[in-house]
Motif scaffolding. Structure first.
Motif, PDB file in Angstrom:
ATOM      1  N   THR A   1      51.413  43.741  51.062  1.00 45.22           N
ATOM      2  CA  THR A   1      50.322  44.622  51.490  1.00 45.22           C
ATOM      3  C   THR A   1      49.794  45.410  50.292  1.00 45.22           C
ATOM      4  O   THR A   1      50.498  46.271  49.756  1.00 45.22           O
ATOM      5  CB  THR A   1      50.803  45.598  52.585  1.00 45.22           C
ATOM      6  N   ASP A   2      48.583  45.064  49.857  1.00 50.44           N
ATOM      7  CA  ASP A   2      47.898  45.752  48.765  1.00 50.44           C
ATOM      8  C   ASP A   2      48.818  45.924  47.547  1.00 50.44           C
ATOM      9  O   ASP A   2      49.011  47.031  47.032  1.00 50.44           O
ATOM     10  CB  ASP A   2      47.386  47.113  49.247  1.00 50.44           C
ATOM     11  N   VAL A   3      49.368  44.821  47.085  1.00 47.00           N
ATOM     12  CA  VAL A   3      50.345  44.843  45.987  1.00 47.00           C
ATOM     13  C   VAL A   3      49.640  44.826  44.628  1.00 47.00           C
ATOM     14  O   VAL A   3      48.792  43.970  44.351  1.00 47.00           O
ATOM     15  CB  VAL A   3      51.317  43.649  46.104  1.00 47.00           C
ATOM     16  N   TRP A   4      50.009  45.797  43.803  1.00 50.10           N
ATOM     17  CA  TRP A   4      49.551  45.890  42.410  1.00 50.10           C
ATOM     18  C   TRP A   4      50.763  45.797  41.495  1.00 50.10           C
ATOM     19  O   TRP A   4      51.845  46.304  41.821  1.00 50.10           O
ATOM     20  CB  TRP A   4      48.855  47.231  42.157  1.00 50.10           C
ATOM     21  N   LYS A   5      50.579  45.150  40.361  1.00 49.21           N
ATOM     22  CA  LYS A   5      51.593  45.144  39.318  1.00 49.21           C
ATOM     23  C   LYS A   5      50.900  45.373  37.986  1.00 49.21           C
ATOM     24  O   LYS A   5      50.065  44.572  37.552  1.00 49.21           O
ATOM     25  CB  LYS A   5      52.367  43.819  39.296  1.00 49.21           C
ATOM     26  N   ARG A   6      51.242  46.519  37.363  1.00 55.25           N
ATOM     27  CA  ARG A   6      50.607  46.904  36.107  1.00 55.25           C
ATOM     28  C   ARG A   6      51.624  46.852  34.967  1.00 55.25           C
ATOM     29  O   ARG A   6      52.783  47.227  35.145  1.00 55.25           O
ATOM     30  CB  ARG A   6      50.025  48.314  36.210  1.00 55.25           C
TER      31      ARG A   6
ATOM     32  N   ASP B   1      46.467  44.572  34.616  1.00 58.56           N
ATOM     33  CA  ASP B   1      46.781  44.443  36.041  1.00 58.56           C
ATOM     34  C   ASP B   1      47.114  42.984  36.324  1.00 58.56           C
ATOM     35  O   ASP B   1      46.221  42.150  36.513  1.00 58.56           O
ATOM     36  CB  ASP B   1      45.590  44.880  36.907  1.00 58.56           C
ATOM     37  N   ALA B   2      48.416  42.673  36.345  1.00 57.31           N
ATOM     38  CA  ALA B   2      48.826  41.300  36.646  1.00 57.31           C
ATOM     39  C   ALA B   2      48.545  40.961  38.102  1.00 57.31           C
ATOM     40  O   ALA B   2      48.234  39.808  38.435  1.00 57.31           O
ATOM     41  CB  ALA B   2      50.318  41.123  36.346  1.00 57.31           C
ATOM     42  N   LEU B   3      48.669  41.958  38.986  1.00 61.94           N
ATOM     43  CA  LEU B   3      48.266  41.824  40.390  1.00 61.94           C
ATOM     44  C   LEU B   3      47.370  43.011  40.716  1.00 61.94           C
ATOM     45  O   LEU B   3      47.676  44.139  40.332  1.00 61.94           O
ATOM     46  CB  LEU B   3      49.480  41.814  41.323  1.00 61.94           C
ATOM     47  N   ALA B   4      46.291  42.752  41.447  1.00 68.06           N
ATOM     48  CA  ALA B   4      45.307  43.808  41.708  1.00 68.06           C
ATOM     49  C   ALA B   4      44.938  43.846  43.187  1.00 68.06           C
ATOM     50  O   ALA B   4      43.886  43.377  43.607  1.00 68.06           O
ATOM     51  CB  ALA B   4      44.060  43.591  40.849  1.00 68.06           C
ATOM     52  N   GLY B   5      45.881  44.352  43.989  1.00 69.86           N
ATOM     53  CA  GLY B   5      45.601  44.546  45.407  1.00 69.86           C
ATOM     54  C   GLY B   5      45.747  43.293  46.247  1.00 69.86           C
ATOM     55  O   GLY B   5      44.887  42.994  47.081  1.00 69.86           O
ATOM     56  N   VAL B   6      46.840  42.551  46.071  1.00 70.97           N
ATOM     57  CA  VAL B   6      47.057  41.308  46.825  1.00 70.97           C
ATOM     58  C   VAL B   6      47.696  41.620  48.181  1.00 70.97           C
ATOM     59  O   VAL B   6      48.713  42.305  48.252  1.00 70.97           O
ATOM     60  CB  VAL B   6      47.961  40.335  46.046  1.00 70.97           C
ATOM     61  N   SER B   7      47.082  41.093  49.234  1.00 71.48           N
ATOM     62  CA  SER B   7      47.653  41.169  50.585  1.00 71.48           C
ATOM     63  C   SER B   7      47.728  39.750  51.142  1.00 71.48           C
ATOM     64  O   SER B   7      46.738  39.009  51.099  1.00 71.48           O
ATOM     65  CB  SER B   7      46.791  42.039  51.504  1.00 71.48           C
ATOM     66  N   ALA B   8      48.906  39.361  51.630  1.00 70.17           N
ATOM     67  CA  ALA B   8      49.079  38.010  52.175  1.00 70.17           C
ATOM     68  C   ALA B   8      50.296  37.976  53.092  1.00 70.17           C
ATOM     69  O   ALA B   8      51.245  38.743  52.898  1.00 70.17           O
ATOM     70  CB  ALA B   8      49.250  36.991  51.050  1.00 70.17           C
ATOM     71  N   GLU B   9      50.245  37.102  54.093  1.00 70.51           N
ATOM     72  CA  GLU B   9      51.370  36.891  54.994  1.00 70.51           C
ATOM     73  C   GLU B   9      51.854  35.457  54.871  1.00 70.51           C
ATOM     74  O   GLU B   9      51.049  34.538  54.680  1.00 70.51           O
ATOM     75  CB  GLU B   9      50.955  37.170  56.445  1.00 70.51           C
ATOM     76  N   PHE B  10      53.169  35.284  54.989  1.00 67.64           N
ATOM     77  CA  PHE B  10      53.782  33.968  54.872  1.00 67.64           C
ATOM     78  C   PHE B  10      54.582  33.703  56.141  1.00 67.64           C
ATOM     79  O   PHE B  10      55.575  34.381  56.417  1.00 67.64           O
ATOM     80  CB  PHE B  10      54.680  33.908  53.625  1.00 67.64           C
TER      81      PHE B  10
ATOM     82  N   ASP C   1      42.919  36.229  38.155  1.00 61.34           N
ATOM     83  CA  ASP C   1      42.845  37.611  37.654  1.00 61.34           C
ATOM     84  C   ASP C   1      43.584  38.585  38.565  1.00 61.34           C
ATOM     85  O   ASP C   1      43.119  39.703  38.804  1.00 61.34           O
ATOM     86  CB  ASP C   1      41.382  38.051  37.502  1.00 61.34           C
ATOM     87  N   GLY C   2      44.733  38.143  39.089  1.00 56.88           N
ATOM     88  CA  GLY C   2      45.570  39.028  39.890  1.00 56.88           C
ATOM     89  C   GLY C   2      45.084  39.285  41.292  1.00 56.88           C
ATOM     90  O   GLY C   2      45.613  40.157  41.993  1.00 56.88           O
ATOM     91  N   GLN C   3      44.069  38.527  41.740  1.00 56.44           N
ATOM     92  CA  GLN C   3      43.533  38.720  43.085  1.00 56.44           C
ATOM     93  C   GLN C   3      43.541  37.407  43.863  1.00 56.44           C
ATOM     94  O   GLN C   3      43.394  36.331  43.282  1.00 56.44           O
ATOM     95  CB  GLN C   3      42.094  39.264  43.021  1.00 56.44           C
ATOM     96  N   LEU C   4      43.716  37.522  45.183  1.00 54.87           N
ATOM     97  CA  LEU C   4      43.669  36.361  46.059  1.00 54.87           C
ATOM     98  C   LEU C   4      42.208  35.968  46.263  1.00 54.87           C
ATOM     99  O   LEU C   4      41.410  36.752  46.771  1.00 54.87           O
ATOM    100  CB  LEU C   4      44.327  36.720  47.397  1.00 54.87           C
ATOM    101  N   ARG C   5      41.853  34.745  45.850  1.00 56.10           N
ATOM    102  CA  ARG C   5      40.452  34.315  45.885  1.00 56.10           C
ATOM    103  C   ARG C   5      40.116  33.435  47.080  1.00 56.10           C
ATOM    104  O   ARG C   5      39.015  33.497  47.618  1.00 56.10           O
ATOM    105  CB  ARG C   5      40.115  33.544  44.609  1.00 56.10           C
TER     106      ARG C   5
END
Length: 254
Positions: A11-16, A25-34, A220-224
């Protein structure tokens, strides 16, 4: 997807990394369910953040911001000791480097997570897993006596032997020839179909991704985008589009 059907959630994962002008920003606000009992592949250009996302999902790295849940457990709030126990008991790992202990036999490598936890293997399940990876006649061999494909199948069996909630695989076929790659991917695919295992795999290979139920594409760290019921051709087309947009964005930024 209802909460009960979700194995892992970001949920809205960032990794700086770094700070100030050098911050990345290796991750910039990634949200995903598995989903439980599903096989998901994660793809993207080099530097897109796919391995960083996998490491955050698996509790190997902590996000700078955001939340990661394994079932209903928030990994981002756990102390390191509890996180270590959770990874050992509820998560399986398969990496590009096989990470086998050279002095142990194939069987000893497979049961190592259970041995470390002080648990005895379920013999019926152990037999099922070993039989499924086709290693019954190689259990006494050391890693140096096995081919690369056989070593990776040992690693897959080790990941499954404790019946984890999720198996995370980071480029599991990266060091293998095409036949061995097919064997490993077929095993992961069967573990989902026959054992209701949940698998999340990072790969750069469209053929490997085609074994999955769904492919998530990062840049670029985002889910496209994402692709359901992928084929190697549809994955390759999606990657070409993603890289084309990525190159265009770089030109505009320049």
């Amino acid at each position: 997807m209802s909460v009960g059907d979700v194995a892992v959630r970001a949920t809205d994962v960032w990794k700086r990394y770094g700070g100030g002008l050098t911050q990345v920003d290796a991750l910039a606000g990634v949200s995903a369910e598995f989903g439980k009992g599903r096989f998901t592949a994660i793809m993207g250009p080099s530097g897109s953040g796919k391995s960083t996302l996998l490491h955050c999902l698996a509790g190997l790295d902590k996000p700078s911001d955001g939340k990661v849940f394994l079932g209903d457990v928030d990994l981002t709030t756990l102390p390191e000791k509890q996180l270590t126990h959770l990874r050992r008991d509820r998560i399986g790992f398969v990496f590009q480097a096989f990470n086998l202990v050279p002095t142990l036999s194939a069987l000893e490598n497979i049961t190592l997570p259970l041995d470390l936890a002080g648990r005895k293997p379920d013999q019926d399940w152990l037999t099922t897993v070993v039989d499924t990876v086709g290693l019954m006649d190689r259990l006494r061999h050391k890693p140096s006596e096995l081919s690369g494909g056989q070593q990776q199948r040992v690693a897959c069996a080790r990941a499954l032997v404790s019946r984890p909630d999720v198996v995370f695989a980071d480029e599991p076929t990266g060091n293998l020839d095409s036949r061995s790659s097919g064997d490993v991917l077929e095993f992961l695919h069967r573990s989902v179909r026959e054992f209701n295992q949940t698998v999340v795999m990072v790969t750069h290979d469209p053929t490997a991704a085609s074994y999955a139920d769904r492919v998530l594409f990062l840049a670029d760290g985002q889910l496209r985008s994402e692709l359901v019921d992928p084929t190697a051709e549809s994955v390759l087309d999606a990657m070409k589009q993603l890289e084309s947009r990525h190159d265009t964005a770089d030109e505009l930024a320049g």
